[in-house]
Design an enzyme around this catalytic site. Sequence first.
Site, PDB file in Angstrom:
ATOM      1  N   SER A   1       0.798  -1.223   0.000  1.00  0.00           N
ATOM      2  CA  SER A   1       0.000   0.000   0.000  1.00  0.00           C
ATOM      3  C   SER A   1       0.828   1.269   0.000  1.00  0.00           C
ATOM      4  CB  SER A   1      -0.945   0.031   1.208  1.00  0.00           C
ATOM      5  OG  SER A   1      -1.916  -0.957   1.103  1.00  0.00           O
TER       6      SER A   1
ATOM      7  N   HIS B   1       0.659   4.304   4.967  1.00  0.00           N
ATOM      8  CA  HIS B   1      -0.044   4.955   3.864  1.00  0.00           C
ATOM      9  C   HIS B   1       0.373   6.421   3.735  1.00  0.00           C
ATOM     10  CE1 HIS B   1      -3.474   1.776   4.384  1.00  0.00           C
ATOM     11  NE2 HIS B   1      -2.347   1.274   3.899  1.00  0.00           N
TER      12      HIS B   1
END
Length: 271
Positions: free
Chosen positions: A133, A185
């Site tokens: 991610s 993230h």
Amino acid sequence: MGKPLFYEIWEKPATSCIIAICSAVWFYIQKKNIGYAHVGLSYEAALEGQHWRLITSAFSHISVLHLVFNMSALWSLGVVEQLGHVGLGIEFYLHYTLVLVVLSGLLVLGAYHVLIQRFKIEYFRRVTAVGYSCVVFGWMTILSMKQPSSKLDLFGFLSLPISFAPFESLIFTSIIVPQASFLGHLSGIIVGYAIGWGLIHGMNNYWAISMLGWIILAFVFSLKRTGTLEITFIEIEPVTDPSLPTVGFPASGNGRTLQMNALPLGGSELV
């Protein structure tokens, strides 16, 4: 009617290869019953010299849902390979994928260090992060700056305006998936902005190949040094000096001697 899958794979060769690698790693981990704690990125493991986890953590996933979600987003972002006319394209994609993998991982470790050492939040000593991610959020951010009219398609039915996708996805995943790594993230977004704004630039084939070579060397020697993998061809053979005396010490009652041939010297998150 959409394009045939084979044609889309042909148009996104780098993205397709990365998806194949992540899928193969997931199958291997499942087959060998390897836990995410053995491949994920953690502060304590980094202190122990397990720097190879910067790479293995990015390409490993905890569950099939985790894998599918990340790969679905990555497939949509593969449009970057087709945007050579706006300064992107396949070479740009490959060059800066390397940068995103390494720098986002280092940024996560740096954040852990500050939170642990400066703010005394010991929780982050126990956190282990895995997943692609960081890179996905990085490309999401770069595409939102270079091609703000694009859309991010997830699972074939959910479509988000790319200009808002990084922070929408950051909030959405943090709420829906409690285990999602907010720092991971966010690190991808930060590195993505640095690339998009030109703060990180100048990558070409020479620098990319050089960087890849150093990554492989660091990966192998980190595995070797930490004893994670036995690699005989880089084994350092001990060297003894025949000029040094051999000193014998009587062992306890069995007639053996001890020979001395040398003198002595002085918790988990998804990303």
